[in-house]
Design a protein around this motif. Structure first.
Motif, PDB file in Angstrom:
ATOM      1  N   THR A 252       0.890  -1.021  -0.173  1.00 48.05           N
ATOM      2  CA  THR A 252       0.052   0.015   0.055  1.00 48.05           C
ATOM      3  C   THR A 252       0.907   1.246   0.010  1.00 48.05           C
ATOM      4  O   THR A 252       0.503   2.090  -0.894  1.00 48.05           O
ATOM      5  CB  THR A 252      -0.899  -0.031   1.122  1.00 48.05           C
ATOM      6  N   VAL A 253       2.014   1.141   0.828  1.00 45.08           N
ATOM      7  CA  VAL A 253       2.681   2.387   0.899  1.00 45.08           C
ATOM      8  C   VAL A 253       3.334   2.559  -0.450  1.00 45.08           C
ATOM      9  O   VAL A 253       3.668   3.722  -0.855  1.00 45.08           O
ATOM     10  CB  VAL A 253       3.643   2.149   2.269  1.00 45.08           C
ATOM     11  N   VAL A 254       4.119   1.661  -0.895  1.00 41.12           N
ATOM     12  CA  VAL A 254       4.756   1.707  -2.207  1.00 41.12           C
ATOM     13  C   VAL A 254       3.892   2.128  -3.490  1.00 41.12           C
ATOM     14  O   VAL A 254       4.243   3.218  -4.180  1.00 41.12           O
ATOM     15  CB  VAL A 254       5.542   0.330  -2.692  1.00 41.12           C
ATOM     16  N   ALA A 255       2.778   1.668  -3.407  1.00 37.37           N
ATOM     17  CA  ALA A 255       1.907   1.916  -4.537  1.00 37.37           C
ATOM     18  C   ALA A 255       1.346   3.328  -4.550  1.00 37.37           C
ATOM     19  O   ALA A 255       1.459   4.148  -5.460  1.00 37.37           O
ATOM     20  CB  ALA A 255       0.732   1.022  -4.430  1.00 37.37           C
ATOM     21  N   THR A 256       1.050   3.737  -3.136  1.00 32.52           N
ATOM     22  CA  THR A 256       0.601   4.908  -3.059  1.00 32.52           C
ATOM     23  C   THR A 256       1.650   6.212  -3.269  1.00 32.52           C
ATOM     24  O   THR A 256       1.532   7.294  -3.900  1.00 32.52           O
ATOM     25  CB  THR A 256      -0.035   5.132  -1.615  1.00 32.52           C
ATOM     26  N   SER A 257       2.865   5.727  -2.739  1.00 32.57           N
ATOM     27  CA  SER A 257       3.906   6.688  -3.077  1.00 32.57           C
ATOM     28  C   SER A 257       4.271   6.946  -4.595  1.00 32.57           C
ATOM     29  O   SER A 257       4.479   7.948  -5.003  1.00 32.57           O
ATOM     30  CB  SER A 257       5.416   6.109  -2.347  1.00 32.57           C
ATOM     31  N   ILE A 258       4.205   5.792  -5.294  1.00 35.10           N
ATOM     32  CA  ILE A 258       4.726   5.878  -6.681  1.00 35.10           C
ATOM     33  C   ILE A 258       3.294   6.751  -7.332  1.00 35.10           C
ATOM     34  O   ILE A 258       3.870   7.516  -8.064  1.00 35.10           O
ATOM     35  CB  ILE A 258       4.662   4.601  -7.191  1.00 35.10           C
ATOM     36  N   LEU A 259       2.386   6.468  -7.098  1.00 31.42           N
ATOM     37  CA  LEU A 259       1.169   7.150  -7.552  1.00 31.42           C
ATOM     38  C   LEU A 259       1.122   8.612  -7.328  1.00 31.42           C
ATOM     39  O   LEU A 259       1.084   9.399  -8.086  1.00 31.42           O
ATOM     40  CB  LEU A 259      -0.185   6.449  -6.983  1.00 31.42           C
ATOM     41  N   LEU A 260       1.453   9.139  -5.926  1.00 34.33           N
ATOM     42  CA  LEU A 260       1.570  10.295  -5.721  1.00 34.33           C
ATOM     43  C   LEU A 260       2.543  11.074  -5.964  1.00 34.33           C
ATOM     44  O   LEU A 260       2.373  12.218  -6.603  1.00 34.33           O
ATOM     45  CB  LEU A 260       1.422  10.382  -4.257  1.00 34.33           C
ATOM     46  N   SER A 261       3.807  10.361  -6.399  1.00 38.99           N
ATOM     47  CA  SER A 261       5.099  11.048  -6.961  1.00 38.99           C
ATOM     48  C   SER A 261       4.788  11.183  -8.213  1.00 38.99           C
ATOM     49  O   SER A 261       5.419  12.196  -9.103  1.00 38.99           O
ATOM     50  CB  SER A 261       6.302  10.028  -6.447  1.00 38.99           C
ATOM     51  N   TYR A 262       4.111  10.457  -8.761  1.00 42.40           N
ATOM     52  CA  TYR A 262       3.663  10.577 -10.323  1.00 42.40           C
ATOM     53  C   TYR A 262       2.701  11.975 -10.466  1.00 42.40           C
ATOM     54  O   TYR A 262       2.851  12.837 -11.331  1.00 42.40           O
ATOM     55  CB  TYR A 262       3.327   9.509 -11.157  1.00 42.40           C
ATOM     56  N   LEU A 263       1.602  11.873  -9.610  1.00 41.50           N
ATOM     57  CA  LEU A 263       0.697  12.602  -9.565  1.00 41.50           C
ATOM     58  C   LEU A 263       0.729  14.082  -8.993  1.00 41.50           C
ATOM     59  O   LEU A 263       0.403  15.161  -9.681  1.00 41.50           O
ATOM     60  CB  LEU A 263      -0.785  12.149  -9.214  1.00 41.50           C
ATOM     61  N   ALA A 264       1.449  14.065  -8.119  1.00 43.38           N
ATOM     62  CA  ALA A 264       1.672  15.309  -7.304  1.00 43.38           C
ATOM     63  C   ALA A 264       2.338  16.371  -8.078  1.00 43.38           C
ATOM     64  O   ALA A 264       1.900  17.523  -8.171  1.00 43.38           O
ATOM     65  CB  ALA A 264       2.660  15.110  -6.055  1.00 43.38           C
ATOM     66  N   PRO A 265       3.433  16.388  -8.886  1.00 45.88           N
ATOM     67  CA  PRO A 265       4.096  17.361  -9.652  1.00 45.88           C
ATOM     68  C   PRO A 265       3.043  18.001 -10.688  1.00 45.88           C
ATOM     69  O   PRO A 265       2.785  19.114 -10.709  1.00 45.88           O
ATOM     70  CB  PRO A 265       5.109  16.742 -10.422  1.00 45.88           C
ATOM     71  N   ARG A 266       2.307  17.014 -11.097  1.00 42.01           N
ATOM     72  CA  ARG A 266       1.293  17.417 -12.227  1.00 42.01           C
ATOM     73  C   ARG A 266       0.394  18.394 -11.433  1.00 42.01           C
ATOM     74  O   ARG A 266      -0.399  19.293 -12.022  1.00 42.01           O
ATOM     75  CB  ARG A 266       0.738  16.336 -12.947  1.00 42.01           C
ATOM     76  N   LEU A 267      -0.118  17.669 -10.416  1.00 40.36           N
ATOM     77  CA  LEU A 267      -1.428  18.242  -9.756  1.00 40.36           C
ATOM     78  C   LEU A 267      -1.032  20.015  -9.153  1.00 40.36           C
ATOM     79  O   LEU A 267      -1.430  20.855  -9.400  1.00 40.36           O
ATOM     80  CB  LEU A 267      -1.544  17.559  -8.396  1.00 40.36           C
ATOM     81  N   VAL A 268       0.312  19.880  -8.661  1.00 39.62           N
ATOM     82  CA  VAL A 268       1.033  21.179  -7.958  1.00 39.62           C
ATOM     83  C   VAL A 268       1.047  22.140  -9.259  1.00 39.62           C
ATOM     84  O   VAL A 268       0.685  23.285  -9.242  1.00 39.62           O
ATOM     85  CB  VAL A 268       2.330  20.952  -7.652  1.00 39.62           C
ATOM     86  N   SER A 269       1.420  21.858 -10.440  1.00 43.46           N
ATOM     87  CA  SER A 269       1.710  22.402 -11.660  1.00 43.46           C
ATOM     88  C   SER A 269       0.325  22.901 -11.966  1.00 43.46           C
ATOM     89  O   SER A 269       0.248  24.226 -12.461  1.00 43.46           O
ATOM     90  CB  SER A 269       2.302  21.693 -12.807  1.00 43.46           C
ATOM     91  N   LYS A 270      -0.619  22.181 -12.143  1.00 43.16           N
ATOM     92  CA  LYS A 270      -2.023  22.550 -12.569  1.00 43.16           C
ATOM     93  C   LYS A 270      -2.687  23.675 -11.490  1.00 43.16           C
ATOM     94  O   LYS A 270      -3.204  24.417 -12.077  1.00 43.16           O
ATOM     95  CB  LYS A 270      -3.172  21.292 -12.418  1.00 43.16           C
ATOM     96  N   VAL A 271      -2.466  23.197 -10.272  1.00 45.13           N
ATOM     97  CA  VAL A 271      -2.965  24.069  -9.234  1.00 45.13           C
ATOM     98  C   VAL A 271      -2.157  25.584  -9.445  1.00 45.13           C
ATOM     99  O   VAL A 271      -2.969  26.642  -9.379  1.00 45.13           O
ATOM    100  CB  VAL A 271      -2.908  23.598  -7.791  1.00 45.13           C
ATOM    101  N   SER A 272      -0.944  25.344  -9.363  1.00 39.45           N
ATOM    102  CA  SER A 272      -0.061  26.774  -9.480  1.00 39.45           C
ATOM    103  C   SER A 272      -0.504  27.299 -10.728  1.00 39.45           C
ATOM    104  O   SER A 272      -0.352  28.730 -10.805  1.00 39.45           O
ATOM    105  CB  SER A 272       1.308  26.575  -9.190  1.00 39.45           C
TER     106      SER A 272
END
Lengths: 373, 310
Positions: A252-272
């Motif tokens: 769970t931790v690994v899968a969530t980390s991978i998913l978030l590390s992939y999505l977070a920059p895009r999300l941050v970029s979209k939000v910013s």
């Protein structure tokens, strides 16, 4: 460790803790304290009580189960003081019913009685019998029984207190050789004890499922231990089968980390991208830029657009060429247009080049950028 | 055209590998009529750069290897009695050239250093009452090894100020180094075979033209803010002087000219900031001990001071 990872771990911990807390409250439903024997045994005990035929071994099992319930309710913090007193009294009742008791168990049982009248009356009788070696007559016992029944009818006794008081009188009667009286008291006490158990059931609906005939399959109840438990103390309440718990947790931790590390920059970029500091200032900048003509104004409008589209901001210490280099790759095919617009801006702003055709070219380049961004 | 053409020729040749920045700053210093201190370990193409620039610009080039026993007269020249004419005759020293490469300047005695630096500043030498003007253009490219600690006479801060820029040059990247190894014979042949692309007169004309590069009011303000910020920085003991600001301005104008513009933009200022200011500010000893360098402080300041807007 980046701030993003820290935030992610914190969020993960909070979510897991929330799940664990929810499970902690659920635990008693899944593991209702029937260690060693099943719900059907429990049902059998209640039936025996109701029919007045509780054997010594059944009484022993019941005492053991109630002992476990006392421990569980205490650990989970779900017990009220009245419930706890009822459970203690019932434990004492079944312990005495098992026949395997000592004088101190009787004294302990006396101390558990809530009603002071009953406690004093029975204590006095047992003192005469145990320490003063005076015999207790059947009339004394019957008189005490009458008084106890009056209090019971007046609602001044709880079922567990009543059952325990009857049991104590039964022991006394049997000790003095009044077997008929003792049997009657035992039979009555069992009926009351059954009612007391039902009363406990009503207070702990999740602890003892109402559909006793169809018990739910309890989760094996294995707790998370080791490193995960040390890292996340609340996880110790999570009930996952032992063989799977670490695998599930790590996966769970690994899968969530991978998913978030992939999505977070895009999300941050979209939000910013939704928020452009230059866009906020653009009105002021444009108003001020008017001094240098339209070309400078178009440049600032373009910067605001590009900030929103790419999420790359023009910081106060960035030169215009530095900003162009920063967004060049993100702009792709549009980068030559913005590059030229930057040159026009510089010529107008720093060289005072006032050629009209620069304004027209800037307008065209800005239009090109707006259309294709 | 002219010096710009020479710049394109040198950097476009592909033989001075990863030395574009150094070439640009030296040419800008030439246009700004300043001198250059090159700091770097031996064997990083300092002499090759100097020779290449001299040949490309058809300028005279001389090289002096500094040693502790070198006398001022060995640099600036001396008078000798001519028995035939019964007069004293002036024998010019190597300083009478256009490009003078002074190798390991910090190995010369303070007396010799002082004579050289005075001549650099005045652009003339005076011997026994007679004054001799140096050739124009005139640029000194002095080198010093930052590692050498023994048998050297470090230049005092006031003397360092005579140099318009200090260029810190280092080793090439692995890729550049491999490329250099492959071309080593070609590079030597190329340097020897360089034909001038600009005449001395053209260089002199360009030096005059570069003075006309336009500087906007906002850029003046920007330079002033940057220089003043060096005096406020927590790690700086002695910040940049007004003369440092003038040096930044002259170099920024020269760089703008080299890039084919007749106006200065903030980028020009930023790219010359560290070379012009880093040898002019003195850090507090506690920060120096921690490994902080003046170049890093200047870089930090450049990344903090707002660029003129809008």
């Amino acid at each position: 460790m980046t701030r993003g990872v820290m935030v992610f771990l914190a969020l993960l911990y909070v979510s897991m803790s929330a799940v664990a807390s929810a499970q902690a409250l659920e635990t008693y439903r899944h593991t209702p304290g029937f260690t060693g024997f099943s719900l059907s045994d429990w049902q059998e005990i209640i039936s025996s009580l109701q029919s007045g035929n509780l054997s010594a071994s059944e009484a022993q099992k019941a005492a053991s189960t109630i002992g476990t319930l006392i421990n569980q309710t205490s650990q989970l913090g779900v017990s009220s003081s009245s419930l706890n007193q009822s459970l203690e009294a019932l434990y004492s009742y079944f312990h005495l019913s098992s026949g395997n008791y000592t004088e101190s168990d009787i004294l302990n049982a006396l101390s558990l009685l809530n009603n002071t009248d009953v406690k004093n009356m029975l204590t006095s009788l047992f003192f005469s019998y145990m320490f003063e070696n005076r015999s207790v007559s059947d009339s004394d016992i019957l008189s005490a029984l009458e008084r106890i029944e009056t209090l019971w009818r007046q609602g001044k006794l709880t079922p567990s207190d009543y059952a325990l008081a009857l049991k104590l009188l039964s022991i006394l009667a049997r000790s003095e050789g009044y077997t008929y009286l003792s049997d009657r008291l035992d039979s009555e006490s069992m009926r009351v004890a059954a009612d007391a158990l039902k009363a406990v059931t009503s207070q702990l609906p999740n602890l003892i499922p109402p559909n006793l005939g169809q018990p739910q399959t309890p989760t094996s109840g294995v707790k998370i231990g080791g490193l995960p438990s040390a890292a996340f103390p609340l996880l110790s309440y999570l009930s996952i089968p032992e063989g799977l718990q670490t695998i599930v947790l790590v996966a769970t931790v690994v899968a969530t980390s991978i998913l978030l590390s992939y999505l977070a920059p895009r999300l941050v970029s979209k939000v910013s991208a939704l928020w452009s500091p230059t866009a906020r200032r653009v009105k002021k900048l444009v108003a001020y830029a008017g001094r240098w003509g339209e070309a400078v104004e178009y440049y600032w409008r373009a910067v605001a657009r590009i900030e929103r589209a790419t999420g790359v901001r023009l910081s106060p210490s960035n030169t215009h060429r530095e900003y162009y280099n920063a967004v060049k790759s993100a702009l792709g095919g549009l980068s030559p247009s913005f590059g030229r617009l930057t040159e026009i801006y510089e010529a107008r702003r720093y060289a005072g080049d006032s050629r009209r055709d620069l304004d027209e070219e800037a307008r065209r380049l800005y239009g090109d950028l707006v259309a294709k961004l | 055209m002219g010096v710009r053409q020479a710049y394109s020729y040198i950097t476009g040749s592909g033989y001075l590998i990863e030395k574009e920045r150094e070439v640009k700053l030296i040419l800008a210093a030439l246009i700004a009529r300043g001198h250059v201190l090159i700091e770097g370990v031996p064997g990083v193409a300092k002499t090759t750069i100097a020779k290449t620039i001299a040949r490309t610009l058809s300028l005279d080039f001389k090289r002096v290897q500094m040693t502790p026993d070198l006398l001022p007269m060995d640099i600036i020249g001396y008078k000798i009695f001519d028995q035939k004419t019964a007069e004293f005759k002036f024998v010019k020293g190597p300083i009478f050239t256009n490009i003078l490469l002074v190798d390991e300047i910090n190995r010369a005695s303070p007396r010799t250093q002082s004579a050289l630096l005075e001549a650099m500043q005045e652009r003339q030498v005076t011997i026994e009452g007679d004054t001799f003007r140096l050739d124009e253009p005139f640029i000194v490219l002095a080198t010093q090894n930052p590692i050498e600690m023994e048998g050297v006479f470090p230049l005092p801060e006031a003397q360092l100020d005579r140099f318009l820029v200090k260029i810190e040059t280092g080793y090439p990247s692995t890729k550049g180094f491999v490329e250099m190894l492959k071309k080593v014979d070609e590079i030597e042949a190329w340097v020897e075979a360089i034909k001038p692309v600009v005449t001395k007169e053209e260089v002199l004309n360009e030096i005059r033209s570069a003075r006309d590069v336009k500087v906007d009011e906002a850029v003046y303000q920007y330079i002033a803010s940057l220089v003043e910020e060096t005096r406020r920085h927590h790690a700086v003991r002695l910040g940049a002087s007004p003369r440092s600001g003038i040096a930044v301005l002259r170099m920024a104008k020269a760089v703008a000219y080299l890039e084919g513009r007749n106006y200065v933009i903030p980028d020009d200022v930023k790219q010359v900031l560290a070379p012009t200011l880093s040898h002019r500010i003195i850090l507090k000893p506690e920060y120096e001990v921690e490994g902080l360098t003046a170049s890093r402080v200047v870089e930090e300041i450049a990344n903090r001071v707002p660029v003129p807007r809008p």
